[in-house]
Design a protein around this motif. Sequence first.
Motif, mmCIF file in Angstrom:
data_model
loop_
_atom_site.group_PDB
_atom_site.id
_atom_site.type_symbol
_atom_site.label_atom_id
_atom_site.label_comp_id
_atom_site.label_asym_id
_atom_site.label_seq_id
_atom_site.Cartn_x
_atom_site.Cartn_y
_atom_site.Cartn_z
ATOM 1 N N MET A 53 34.371 -6.433 -20.621
ATOM 2 C CA MET A 53 34.797 -5.536 -19.541
ATOM 3 C C MET A 53 36.144 -5.970 -18.974
ATOM 4 S SD MET A 53 31.391 -4.341 -17.447
ATOM 5 C CE MET A 53 30.572 -5.929 -17.266
ATOM 6 N N ILE A 54 36.367 -7.274 -18.842
ATOM 7 C CA ILE A 54 37.664 -7.754 -18.365
ATOM 8 C C ILE A 54 38.759 -7.387 -19.366
ATOM 9 C CG2 ILE A 54 39.009 -9.809 -17.766
ATOM 10 C CD1 ILE A 54 36.340 -11.084 -16.835
ATOM 11 N N ALA A 55 38.422 -7.457 -20.664
ATOM 12 C CA ALA A 55 39.392 -7.112 -21.710
ATOM 13 C C ALA A 55 39.659 -5.615 -21.765
ATOM 14 C CB ALA A 55 38.882 -7.587 -23.066
ATOM 15 N N GLY A 56 38.699 -4.800 -21.319
ATOM 16 C CA GLY A 56 38.855 -3.351 -21.382
ATOM 17 C C GLY A 56 38.130 -2.707 -22.546
ATOM 18 N N PHE A 57 37.391 -3.502 -23.331
ATOM 19 C CA PHE A 57 36.663 -2.967 -24.478
ATOM 20 C C PHE A 57 35.312 -2.373 -24.083
ATOM 21 C CE2 PHE A 57 39.119 -6.493 -26.750
ATOM 22 C CZ PHE A 57 40.181 -5.651 -27.009
ATOM 23 N N GLU A 58 34.847 -2.679 -22.886
ATOM 24 C CA GLU A 58 33.654 -2.055 -22.310
ATOM 25 C C GLU A 58 34.027 -1.529 -20.930
ATOM 26 O OE1 GLU A 58 30.875 -1.412 -23.664
ATOM 27 O OE2 GLU A 58 30.683 -2.777 -25.378
ATOM 28 N N VAL A 59 33.518 -0.365 -20.586
ATOM 29 C CA VAL A 59 33.791 0.242 -19.278
ATOM 30 C C VAL A 59 32.643 -0.093 -18.337
ATOM 31 C CG1 VAL A 59 34.178 2.402 -18.030
ATOM 32 C CG2 VAL A 59 35.065 2.127 -20.357
ATOM 33 N N PRO A 60 32.931 -0.650 -17.150
ATOM 34 C CA PRO A 60 31.858 -1.000 -16.212
ATOM 35 C C PRO A 60 31.044 0.225 -15.779
ATOM 36 C CG PRO A 60 33.935 -2.010 -15.551
ATOM 37 C CD PRO A 60 34.260 -1.036 -16.631
ATOM 38 N N THR A 61 29.748 0.019 -15.602
ATOM 39 C CA THR A 61 28.894 1.044 -15.010
ATOM 40 C C THR A 61 29.123 1.115 -13.511
ATOM 41 O OG1 THR A 61 27.241 0.564 -16.723
ATOM 42 C CG2 THR A 61 26.512 1.847 -14.827
ATOM 43 N N GLY A 62 29.464 -0.035 -12.925
ATOM 44 C CA GLY A 62 29.748 -0.098 -11.498
ATOM 45 C C GLY A 62 30.567 -1.321 -11.174
ATOM 46 N N VAL A 72 41.936 -2.808 -12.666
ATOM 47 C CA VAL A 72 42.189 -2.448 -14.065
ATOM 48 C C VAL A 72 40.941 -1.858 -14.718
ATOM 49 C CG1 VAL A 72 43.988 -4.198 -14.346
ATOM 50 C CG2 VAL A 72 41.611 -4.778 -14.902
ATOM 51 N N ALA A 73 39.934 -1.516 -13.927
ATOM 52 C CA ALA A 73 38.654 -1.064 -14.477
ATOM 53 C C ALA A 73 38.803 0.149 -15.380
ATOM 54 C CB ALA A 73 37.675 -0.774 -13.348
ATOM 55 N N THR A 74 39.807 0.985 -15.121
ATOM 56 C CA THR A 74 40.017 2.184 -15.939
ATOM 57 C C THR A 74 41.300 2.121 -16.757
ATOM 58 O OG1 THR A 74 41.104 3.308 -14.079
ATOM 59 C CG2 THR A 74 38.725 3.616 -14.307
ATOM 60 N N VAL A 75 41.939 0.934 -16.808
ATOM 61 C CA VAL A 75 43.190 0.761 -17.551
ATOM 62 C C VAL A 75 42.873 0.443 -19.013
ATOM 63 C CG1 VAL A 75 45.267 -0.666 -17.773
ATOM 64 C CG2 VAL A 75 44.441 -0.002 -15.510
ATOM 65 N N GLN A 76 43.616 1.048 -19.944
ATOM 66 C CA GLN A 76 43.408 0.796 -21.364
ATOM 67 C C GLN A 76 43.686 -0.674 -21.701
ATOM 68 O OE1 GLN A 76 42.312 2.965 -23.869
ATOM 69 N NE2 GLN A 76 41.786 4.176 -22.056
#
Length: 365
Positions: A53-62, A72-76
């Motif tokens: 999730m920190i890397a951006g390969f998984e999108v957090p549920t919350g 950066v939660a929604t940053v590519q």
Amino acid sequence: MTTIKGASVRCENLQKAFGTVKAVDDVSFDISGGEFITLLGPSGSGKTTTLMMIAGFEVPTGGDILINDTSVATVQPRSRNIGMIFQNYALFPHMSVYQNVAFPLRMRGRDEEETRRRVRVALETVGLTGYDSRFPRQLSGGQQQRVAFARAIVFDAPLLLMDEPLGALDKQLRQKLQIEVKRIQRDLGVTVIYVTHDQEEALVMSDRVILMNEARIAQMGTPSDLYDRPVDSFVASFLGESNMLEGKIEQVSANEGSMMLNGNKMVGQLAGQFSAGDDALIVVRPEKMWFADDENDGRTNRLSGRVIEAIYVGDHHRVVVGLDGREPLIVKHPTQFGQRQVSPGETVELAWHPADTRILRAPVS
């Protein structure tokens, strides 16, 4: 290579669910720039999902992820300016060492002169000067891992994420590279978040360890915090080896408590709030115990037992001591000259200091 200003990272109430399964459940932590942080835990604890999730390969549920105080939660992933190193190295087999290391720079549109300079310095940093024209198949596992490290640092990423990067190497090489990776990280000033299930690796390399269990943080702190002051029986049993003895609290005074075990009074440091009559565990590390020849002066905890076996392990004997009505204890007894040696069948008295004794709440059965 110039010193990099490491990025700060903050995870706030981070969550990730796959269907009905919670892989990460309300995880929060702060990492300062330049820290080396290890996410440690058993398989399925959530450590790798947190890293992804920190890397951006998984999108957090919350929840949220902030790098240098910017969400950066929604940053590519490609826009987060993060270096990644994996266990399988992920090198391009058809590219030379130079081409592999230069790849991130070319993707960022750097000119050839800057690329040559940065690749040269990166390879020098990881000790691979002169390996430019070799291909991954011509390198050892340790050399391939160094190439992966050079590729991750060549574009001055302020944050490196490492997922079991040394797991495929033999023990001796892994121990050597642990020291090398830590040295390079310290010299560069880069922030590292490192995932491993290897307890010794976490202790050797980390400024702080985040120990995870069942999708949550079990304990976070310096290696000595977790090893010497575990907050519960999971931490005590997962990180290293511990002897655990069940009993009831007899007295509580400030941060100390006492218990009676096999007719002997045991004093230790309390992990949390306790009252007389509470079920508890006495926890002591095997290397903190010794065989006492003197009379008990009341300043040490003591238990008598009988040696079941003494196994030679090189720098110590692993001695198993049986107790009446309890699980046997393990003692790591040094083998150096002048140390008392014990034999199976011998009656011994074990001693250890109250300061090395941790009293934990007994797990609910």
